[in-house]
Design a protein around this motif. Structure first.
Motif, PDB file in Angstrom:
ATOM      1  N   GLY A 318      21.974  76.921  36.702  1.00 53.10           N
ATOM      2  CA  GLY A 318      21.499  77.842  37.729  1.00 53.10           C
ATOM      3  C   GLY A 318      21.430  79.275  37.242  1.00 53.10           C
ATOM      4  N   LEU A 319      22.459  79.708  36.520  1.00 51.61           N
ATOM      5  CA  LEU A 319      22.467  81.072  35.984  1.00 51.61           C
ATOM      6  C   LEU A 319      21.323  81.288  34.993  1.00 51.61           C
ATOM      7  CD1 LEU A 319      26.292  81.582  35.436  1.00 51.61           C
ATOM      8  CD2 LEU A 319      24.829  82.953  36.931  1.00 51.61           C
ATOM      9  N   LEU A 320      21.132  80.321  34.089  1.00 51.23           N
ATOM     10  CA  LEU A 320      20.057  80.456  33.107  1.00 51.23           C
ATOM     11  C   LEU A 320      18.688  80.417  33.787  1.00 51.23           C
ATOM     12  CD1 LEU A 320      21.277  78.273  30.091  1.00 51.23           C
ATOM     13  CD2 LEU A 320      21.695  80.684  30.574  1.00 51.23           C
ATOM     14  N   PHE A 337      18.780  79.957  41.007  1.00 51.85           N
ATOM     15  CA  PHE A 337      20.162  79.501  40.899  1.00 51.85           C
ATOM     16  C   PHE A 337      20.364  78.218  41.701  1.00 51.85           C
ATOM     17  CE2 PHE A 337      24.567  79.410  42.466  1.00 51.85           C
ATOM     18  CZ  PHE A 337      25.239  79.370  41.252  1.00 51.85           C
ATOM     19  N   ALA A 338      19.776  78.157  42.886  1.00 48.32           N
ATOM     20  CA  ALA A 338      19.896  76.948  43.708  1.00 48.32           C
ATOM     21  C   ALA A 338      19.266  75.746  43.013  1.00 48.32           C
ATOM     22  CB  ALA A 338      19.241  77.178  45.065  1.00 48.32           C
ATOM     23  N   LEU A 341      21.684  74.697  40.296  1.00 48.54           N
ATOM     24  CA  LEU A 341      22.937  74.177  40.839  1.00 48.54           C
ATOM     25  C   LEU A 341      22.776  72.749  41.355  1.00 48.54           C
ATOM     26  CD1 LEU A 341      25.915  74.969  41.601  1.00 48.54           C
ATOM     27  CD2 LEU A 341      25.015  75.476  43.887  1.00 48.54           C
ATOM     28  N   LEU A 342      21.621  72.435  41.925  1.00 48.34           N
ATOM     29  CA  LEU A 342      21.439  71.153  42.603  1.00 48.34           C
ATOM     30  C   LEU A 342      20.581  70.156  41.826  1.00 48.34           C
ATOM     31  CD1 LEU A 342      20.777  72.527  46.211  1.00 48.34           C
ATOM     32  CD2 LEU A 342      22.962  71.893  45.179  1.00 48.34           C
ATOM     33  N   HIS A 343      20.082  70.522  40.644  1.00 47.85           N
ATOM     34  CA  HIS A 343      19.072  69.686  39.983  1.00 47.85           C
ATOM     35  C   HIS A 343      19.579  68.295  39.622  1.00 47.85           C
ATOM     36  CE1 HIS A 343      21.238  70.950  36.379  1.00 47.85           C
ATOM     37  NE2 HIS A 343      20.562  70.074  35.678  1.00 47.85           N
ATOM     38  N   ASP A 344      20.871  68.153  39.336  1.00 51.99           N
ATOM     39  CA  ASP A 344      21.423  66.848  38.959  1.00 51.99           C
ATOM     40  C   ASP A 344      22.218  66.198  40.088  1.00 51.99           C
ATOM     41  OD1 ASP A 344      20.412  66.486  36.409  1.00 51.99           O
ATOM     42  OD2 ASP A 344      22.057  67.544  35.426  1.00 51.99           O
TER      43      ASP A 344
END
Length: 630
Positions: A318-320, A337-338, A341-344
């Motif tokens: 998310g940070l990257l 970021f969202a 954070l949630l992609h996996d």
């Protein structure tokens, strides 16, 4: 055989270097002449030794002699012996060219004192260039003039071929004419992925996914926040009041507002100030992020799946993604970021709702050393990206977030075909994910390394951009995970790179050869595993995207080894299918392992350890990184 005494070999100039080429086959002589011209040498051609004799005269301009050699004809080695017996000519570089030669014949030639032996079937541009420049250097910096007036190679300029031959004469290693093995490391079966079969029906998968909407509902506070922030008349005071009534959510919002995602200026110490800093438009997304983490990942549900590492990977991604989104003008940092954070999240769903089946998938991916998403697709008929797409639709997440997450494992070329209007947003997420894998920050349950160059080029990113994005990735990830996961700094948190570094059989000092190393995920991963020291490289890694790179990168590898005074190094070749090799001459002189991209870190580490021990292999340590303290 009479050779005029007092002859001088070599004259330094700025033009093409001259050498004597003695080759009876006119057609092959023409081929060699063309190759020599490409690598900067101008041959004086002769059909026989007798014809060449008058050319060996005082003040001769040639650098050395390229001599056709038939092991059955003693005249070739007799000619070399006569040179070595003459004080004025004993340093004359001689390279033999043979159609074939046995081990015994090679050893005899080595004892006479030649600088190298090239077998005609192996002569390719890169090998010819390196062999000549080491034995018959053109540059002043690589030569020294002796008191006899003979220009000889400088110290360390003797070809690696003859060093190999001399070692063979001492019984240390096989002769250079005997190729070293290419696939010496025990590898997974080539068709292992194709042979996998589904372990669950697709209809069963879809039915159980539909049940998640009821079993994984958001908390009342998060549900209320998501509802009220949809309304245009939503007020700051109303949002602050709802958050303040839930101590857990309030504390996480405060920590998040002071983290690297939103931090600007002095720390905030009230919920109202935290909401102001995050902003009413973004507080809904922050609430969704917190709600999802609350629903998943408080305990480990699989021996191969660690929730701390999972969320660490997701936070870093998310940070990257936020940095890449801002850098490319594609996404605002909050939405990016969202996405990261949630992609996996689909993997969390699979570990909880399909525990038995997913444990089998995890074990299979581990045992076959395959990227996890590939095994998911074969055995479950849906991978985690397809799962998260369905789950987030059920939870009414914004469509602009769902599309990139569903496609984040696609390659750059496939994204152009399938991502549509969200091409750049999806490319940002895909690249952030691959960079996080390369950095080995956390673990999504899938410790693998992926190619990154094509995505960088799609987004028009340079090596400087990537260096800037990665600069503080670890520290900022640490700050966010303390905020969102409510863990203390004293809590043990195993570091993934440390775990894999400890599994290496010795210090790893890579010499990386590729086109754009700063954009290359494999180069980034290699640096994460590398030993920090001033010692010279001990393993070469060559990144080959296409066969057209073979000659150029092979030449670059040999030149770098020559500059460093090392080699030929044991070499790992990484290519899309693991089937692109260097030319035969390069391969015959070095221990080589070929690996496909993408590749699991475990398999990569095993290949490194194998080469560090010169092909002897290593005993494997346990694979659970949680057994190691950070």
């Amino acid at each position: 055989m009479s050779i005029p005494s007092g002859s001088v070999v070599g004259r330094l100039d700025d033009q093409m270097c001259e050498l004597l080429l003695i080759e009876p086959d006119g057609a092959y002589r023409a081929v060699l002449k063309a190759l020599l011209g490409v690598v900067g040498y101008q041959p004086r051609e002769f059909a026989s030794i007798a014809e060449a004799r008058p050319a060996v005269v005082p003040e001769g301009a040639y650098r050395g002699i390229l001599l056709a050699w038939d092991p059955a004809d003693p005249s070739g080695l007799d000619f070399v012996k006569s040179l070595r017996a003459d004080p004025a000519l004993k340093e004359t570089p001689v390279i033999l060219i043979a159609e074939e030669a046995t081990r015994a014949e090679v050893l005899v030639a080595a004892s006479v004192g030649v600088q190298g032996i090239l077998l005609k079937p192996e002569i390719e541009l890169s090998r010819l260039r390196v062999t000549l420049r080491r034995a018959m250097p053109c540059q002043t910096s690589r030569t020294t003039r002796t008191t006899e007036g003979v220009i000889r190679p400088a110290a360390g300029a003797v070809t690696d071929e003859i060093a190999h031959i001399q070692a063979a004469a001492n019984g240390e290693i096989p002769a250079a004419s005997e190729p070293r093995p290419v696939r010496v490391l025990e590898e997974p079966k080539p068709n292992a992925l194709r042979e996998l079969r589904p372990i669950i029906q697709r209809s069963t998968m879809l039915e159980r996914l539909a049940e998640i909407e009821q079993t994984k509902a958001m908390s009342p506070t998060i549900t209320q926040l998501m509802s009220m922030t949809r309304k245009p008349d939503c007020s700051l005071s109303a949002v602050t009041e709802v958050i303040s009534h839930d101590q857990s959510v309030a504390l996480k919002i405060l920590k998040l507002a002071n983290s690297a995602v939103y931090s600007r200026g002095e720390p905030v110490n009230s919920v109202k100030d935290a909401v102001l800093r995050i902003g009413l438009e973004r507080i809904r997304q922050a609430a969704m992020n917190i709600g999802v983490i609350d629903q998943f990942g408080t305990t480990d549900v699989s021996a191969r799946f660690n929730f701390m590492h999972f969320w660490e990977h997701s936070i870093c991604c998310g940070l990257l993604a936020g940095k890449l989104g801002e850098m490319t003008g594609t996404l605002d940092r909050d939405r990016a970021f969202a996405l990261g954070l949630l992609h996996d999240l689909g993997r969390m769903v699979l570990t909880e709702s399909f525990a038995e089946e997913y444990e089998t998938v995890l074990d299979t991916a581990h045992d076959l050393d395959l990227p996890l998403e590939q095994v998911e697709s074969r055995m479950l008929l849906l991978n985690h990206a397809a799962v998260v797409e369905r789950v987030l639709h059920m939870w009414n997440f914004p469509k602009e977030l769902i599309g990139p997450m569903a496609n984040h494992h696609l390659s750059a070329s496939n994204l152009r075909e399938h991502a549509g209007k969200q091409l750049n947003e999806t490319a940002v997420l895909a690249l952030a994910n691959r960079l996080t894998h390369a950095m080995m920050i956390g673990s999504s349950g899938n410790d693998a390394i992926y190619a990154t160059e094509a995505l960088c080029k799609l987004l028009k990113l340079t090596e400087d951009h990537i260096a800037e994005v990665l600069e503080r990735a670890e520290e900022e990830t640490r700050q966010i995970k303390l905020s969102l996961l409510m863990v203390s700094e004293q809590q043990p948190w195993p570091a993934v790179p440390d775990h894999y570094r400890e599994k290496l059989s010795g210090p790893f000092r890579p010499l990386y050869i590729g086109d754009e190393n700063g954009l290359d995920g494999f180069c980034i991963a290699s640096k994460r595993l590398a030993d920090v020291s001033d010692e010279p490289p001990n393993i070469a890694l060559v990144r080959l995207e296409a066969k057209r790179q073979v000659v150029r990168l092979g030449t670059t590898l040999s030149e770098r080894e020559e500059e460093l005074g090392i080699g030929p190094l044991p070499t790992i070749l990484i290519s899309p299918g693991g089937d692109i090799a260097l030319d035969h001459g390069q391969m015959s002189r070095r221990q080589t392992v070929q690996l496909p991209a993408p590749i699991t870190i475990r398999r990569f580490v095993r290949a490194i350890s194998f080469l560090l021990e010169d092909g002897q292999g290593v005993d494997e340590a346990p694979d659970n990184p949680d057994t190691k303290a950070a």
